[in-house]
Design a protein around this motif. Structure first.
Motif, PDB file in Angstrom:
ATOM      1  N   GLU A   1       0.833  -1.213   0.000  1.00  0.00           N
ATOM      2  CA  GLU A   1       0.000   0.000   0.000  1.00  0.00           C
ATOM      3  C   GLU A   1       0.866   1.261   0.000  1.00  0.00           C
ATOM      4  O   GLU A   1       0.692   2.154  -0.840  1.00  0.00           O
ATOM      5  CB  GLU A   1      -0.918  -0.023   1.227  1.00  0.00           C
TER       6      GLU A   1
ATOM      7  N   SER B   1       2.931   1.526  -3.230  1.00  0.00           N
ATOM      8  CA  SER B   1       2.155   2.013  -4.377  1.00  0.00           C
ATOM      9  C   SER B   1       1.845   3.504  -4.228  1.00  0.00           C
ATOM     10  O   SER B   1       1.868   4.256  -5.204  1.00  0.00           O
ATOM     11  CB  SER B   1       0.903   1.147  -4.495  1.00  0.00           C
TER      12      SER B   1
ATOM     13  N   THR C   1       3.221   6.298  -6.992  1.00  0.00           N
ATOM     14  CA  THR C   1       2.212   7.068  -7.735  1.00  0.00           C
ATOM     15  C   THR C   1       2.101   8.506  -7.197  1.00  0.00           C
ATOM     16  O   THR C   1       1.122   9.194  -7.466  1.00  0.00           O
ATOM     17  CB  THR C   1       0.827   6.389  -7.684  1.00  0.00           C
ATOM     18  N   GLU C   2       3.077   8.899  -6.409  1.00  0.00           N
ATOM     19  CA  GLU C   2       3.201  10.271  -5.884  1.00  0.00           C
ATOM     20  C   GLU C   2       2.082  10.662  -4.923  1.00  0.00           C
ATOM     21  O   GLU C   2       1.886  11.841  -4.640  1.00  0.00           O
ATOM     22  CB  GLU C   2       3.274  11.289  -7.033  1.00  0.00           C
ATOM     23  N   GLN C   3       1.331   9.674  -4.397  1.00  0.00           N
ATOM     24  CA  GLN C   3       0.263  10.020  -3.449  1.00  0.00           C
ATOM     25  C   GLN C   3       0.844  10.555  -2.135  1.00  0.00           C
ATOM     26  O   GLN C   3       0.232  11.381  -1.471  1.00  0.00           O
ATOM     27  CB  GLN C   3      -0.598   8.791  -3.163  1.00  0.00           C
TER      28      GLN C   3
ATOM     29  N   ASP D   1       3.657  12.291  -1.909  1.00  0.00           N
ATOM     30  CA  ASP D   1       4.036  13.682  -2.209  1.00  0.00           C
ATOM     31  C   ASP D   1       2.796  14.573  -2.209  1.00  0.00           C
ATOM     32  O   ASP D   1       2.836  15.705  -1.712  1.00  0.00           O
ATOM     33  CB  ASP D   1       4.718  13.772  -3.586  1.00  0.00           C
ATOM     34  N   ALA D   2       1.695  14.052  -2.783  1.00  0.00           N
ATOM     35  CA  ALA D   2       0.453  14.839  -2.840  1.00  0.00           C
ATOM     36  C   ALA D   2      -0.039  15.157  -1.438  1.00  0.00           C
ATOM     37  O   ALA D   2      -0.523  16.265  -1.171  1.00  0.00           O
ATOM     38  CB  ALA D   2      -0.610  14.064  -3.609  1.00  0.00           C
ATOM     39  N   MET D   3       0.110  14.182  -0.542  1.00  0.00           N
ATOM     40  CA  MET D   3      -0.308  14.390   0.844  1.00  0.00           C
ATOM     41  C   MET D   3       0.548  15.478   1.495  1.00  0.00           C
ATOM     42  O   MET D   3       0.055  16.345   2.202  1.00  0.00           O
ATOM     43  CB  MET D   3      -0.136  13.071   1.588  1.00  0.00           C
ATOM     44  N   GLU D   4       1.841  15.402   1.198  1.00  0.00           N
ATOM     45  CA  GLU D   4       2.778  16.367   1.786  1.00  0.00           C
ATOM     46  C   GLU D   4       2.480  17.794   1.308  1.00  0.00           C
ATOM     47  O   GLU D   4       2.456  18.715   2.113  1.00  0.00           O
ATOM     48  CB  GLU D   4       4.213  15.966   1.424  1.00  0.00           C
TER      49      GLU D   4
ATOM     50  N   THR E   1      -0.327  17.968   4.857  1.00  0.00           N
ATOM     51  CA  THR E   1      -0.432  16.849   5.812  1.00  0.00           C
ATOM     52  C   THR E   1       0.924  16.186   5.932  1.00  0.00           C
ATOM     53  O   THR E   1       1.611  16.006   4.921  1.00  0.00           O
ATOM     54  CB  THR E   1      -1.467  15.820   5.310  1.00  0.00           C
ATOM     55  N   ASN E   2       1.282  15.813   7.163  1.00  0.00           N
ATOM     56  CA  ASN E   2       2.540  15.113   7.366  1.00  0.00           C
ATOM     57  C   ASN E   2       2.311  13.630   7.049  1.00  0.00           C
ATOM     58  O   ASN E   2       1.700  12.916   7.839  1.00  0.00           O
ATOM     59  CB  ASN E   2       2.978  15.303   8.820  1.00  0.00           C
TER      60      ASN E   2
ATOM     61  N   PHE F   1       0.696  10.522   9.313  1.00  0.00           N
ATOM     62  CA  PHE F   1      -0.617  10.014   8.894  1.00  0.00           C
ATOM     63  C   PHE F   1      -0.536   8.546   8.467  1.00  0.00           C
ATOM     64  O   PHE F   1      -1.419   7.753   8.807  1.00  0.00           O
ATOM     65  CB  PHE F   1      -1.149  10.869   7.739  1.00  0.00           C
TER      66      PHE F   1
END
Lengths: 257, 260
Positions: free
Chosen positions: B119, B122, B126-128, B130-133, B137-138, B142
């Protein structure tokens, strides 16, 4: 399609980069990059794949650190900020990722509310729902609210990715290859959306692309990145009206292949 | 250019030390992040549900069969010495001291560890993450801290549950063969179980849980090279966790025996 003229304020620079350098081991990706983004403009950074275009905007958003030079975003030097200050600054920057980077385990609605719920804890449910409705309408995908990202097409995912950044009302938008992997019709839709975002939200944007149609349709100004340096800056016509063989090859390859 | 053997070995040694340093930094960051707010309670509860509740069917089946088969296989040897009545006591010692935490940890390493590795891997490629950052959001707090706490809390609870289910499996076999009542089975099962046995088991399971979470998160969070990296992260999460679990088992048994 020609880019509509946007009201650009050249006296203000939301992003200002000076002498930026970045290497990965022996590979020098960016060498002495200078860049100034004017308020309200769409600045396109053009270049071949692997020339460090994405690295540039990752440094701007603080995802990567530069080796040398200064990166000033909305009056703050990115690499000198504390974690908390950087987090606050990032709320003013929208980042549209190449593969959209939607959270797979969340629905479209949960994806959209994620940044809002986490960064504006006092916002009511009603306000969140209204904001979601507004951005979804803005990207023309109101019907996708309860869908999972895996159920969306590439173009729809791009739109939702852009909507997720817009929900925080950013002052700056960073687009990483917004048309990569999309069919020509969807590319036109995305290009139009980028222009709509600029007009409606008055954003200043850096658009990273190797797609000349995207550059021509969305860019107020184009900067050509070659061998880690900006070789040419200006309007689309100014950049490509050149004797430089490398730029001509890039142009011919894009429009003849 | 062909690289010399010396160069390859030095690169490998360099790689081992670099990984060890990265793991040290990863764990240090975990302990730093876990202490300071904001706390991700909602995500923690979700992870506890995913890791604990969703593992119940597999754990129930495995625990029950372990107890049943272990009792069945042990009977002939004890019966040979006329000691079949010691069966509940023997089985309960084996289950509580060793089998419950170990079986739970190995099952969890396969199910939960690989899931966490895949998880996060992946999400990374898929840069998810980085997107969260960039959305303020830390992601470490998280994604990593919540999963590591959840495994550390849930594996001991699952181990206790496995022990109960395994004893139930054992009881079914014992009652079929020796016509033992439930109360006498419980009484003879608990006869030789001390507080230290229970305590060391829970401590062991906690350690296993932390290991599974830490390895899964480390492998996933640091994965690269696209889909190949995701597969590698999931695989390493299982293999490394299992290896460490066996090492920890030996170490804890040595310490407990020294105390006993």
């Amino acid at each position: 399609m020609e880019k509509p003229i946007a009201p650009v304020d050249m006296s203000e620079h939301p992003i200002s980069i000076k002498g930026l350098r970045k290497s990965f081991g022996d590979l020098h990706v960016l060498r002495d990059i200078d860049l100034e983004l004017y308020k309200g403009e769409n600045l396109v950074v053009l270049g071949r794949s692997g020339t460090g275009k994405s690295v540039l905007i990752k440094i701007v958003s603080g995802l990567l650190k530069q080796d040398a030079g200064t990166v000033n975003v909305l009056g703050q030097e990115v690499d000198k900020l504390t974690t908390k200050e950087l987090q606050q600054l990032r709320l003013k920057i929208g980042f549209s990722f190449q593969n959209s980077a939607l959270y797979d385990s969340m629905t479209v609605k949960e994806n959209l509310e994620f940044p809002l719920v986490r960064n504006a804890p006092h916002v009511t449910r009603k306000e969140i729902d209204h904001a979601i409705e507004e951005v979804l309408e803005g990207v023309g995908l109101s019907q996708a609210l309860n869908q999972m990202p895996s159920e969306l097409s590439g173009g729809q995912r791009k739109r939702i990715g852009i909507a997720r950044t817009l929900i925080m009302r950013p002052e700056i938008m960073l687009y990483d290859e917004p048309t990569a992997g999309l069919d020509p019709i969807t590319c036109i839709d995305i290009n139009n959306l980028i222009n709509e975002v600029q007009e409606r939200y008055n954003t200043s944007s850096i658009i990273i692309t190797h797609d000349l149609t995207c550059a021509k349709s969305t860019g107020d100004r184009i900067m050509m990145l070659l061998d880690g340096r900006f070789e040419k800056t200006g309007t689309f016509e100014e950049v490509f009206n050149t004797e430089d063989e490398r730029i001509q090859t890039f142009y011919n390859y894009n429009f003849t292949s | 250019m062909k690289k010399s053997g010396k160069y390859i070995i030095s690169k490998k040694i360099d790689g081992v030390f670099t990984t060890l340093y990265d793991v040290y930094r990863f764990l240090l960051r975990f302990f730093k992040e876990v202490l300071f707010p904001p706390y991700e309670f909602k995500e923690l509860v979700k992870q506890c549900y995913d890791i604990g509740y969703k593992s119940l069917p597999l754990i129930t089946l495995t625990g029950f069969i372990t107890g049943l088969v272990f009792t069945k296989q042990s009977r002939p040897s004890l019966a040979e010495f006329g000691a079949a009545s010691w069966l509940p006591s023997l089985v309960s010692i084996a289950i509580i001291r060793a089998l419950a935490p170990l079986v739970t940890a190995l099952i969890a390493a396969g199910k939960v560890g690989s899931q966490i590795g895949a998880e996060l891997g992946s999400m990374k490629v898929t840069e998810q993450i980085d997107a969260m950052e960039v959305s303020g959001t830390n992601p470490f707090k998280f994604l990593v801290v919540t999963r590591m706490i959840a495994t550390t809390f849930m594996i001991p609870i699952l181990a206790i549950y496995t022990g109960v289910v395994a004893l139930a499996g054992s009881f079914i076999n014992v009652t079929q063969n020796e016509q033992t009542s439930f109360s006498s089975f419980v009484e003879s099962s608990l006869q030789n179980i001390s507080f230290l046995d229970l305590f060391s088991s829970v401590i062991k399971a906690t350690l296993f849980g932390f290991t599974i979470g830490a390895v899964g998160c480390y492998q996933g969070y640091n994965s690269s090279k696209g889909t190949e990296g995701v597969g590698k992260a999931a695989n390493s999460a299982v293999v490394v966790s299992m290896f460490l679990i066996f090492i920890e088992e030996i170490l804890v048994v040595q310490v407990v025996n020294a105390i006993r």
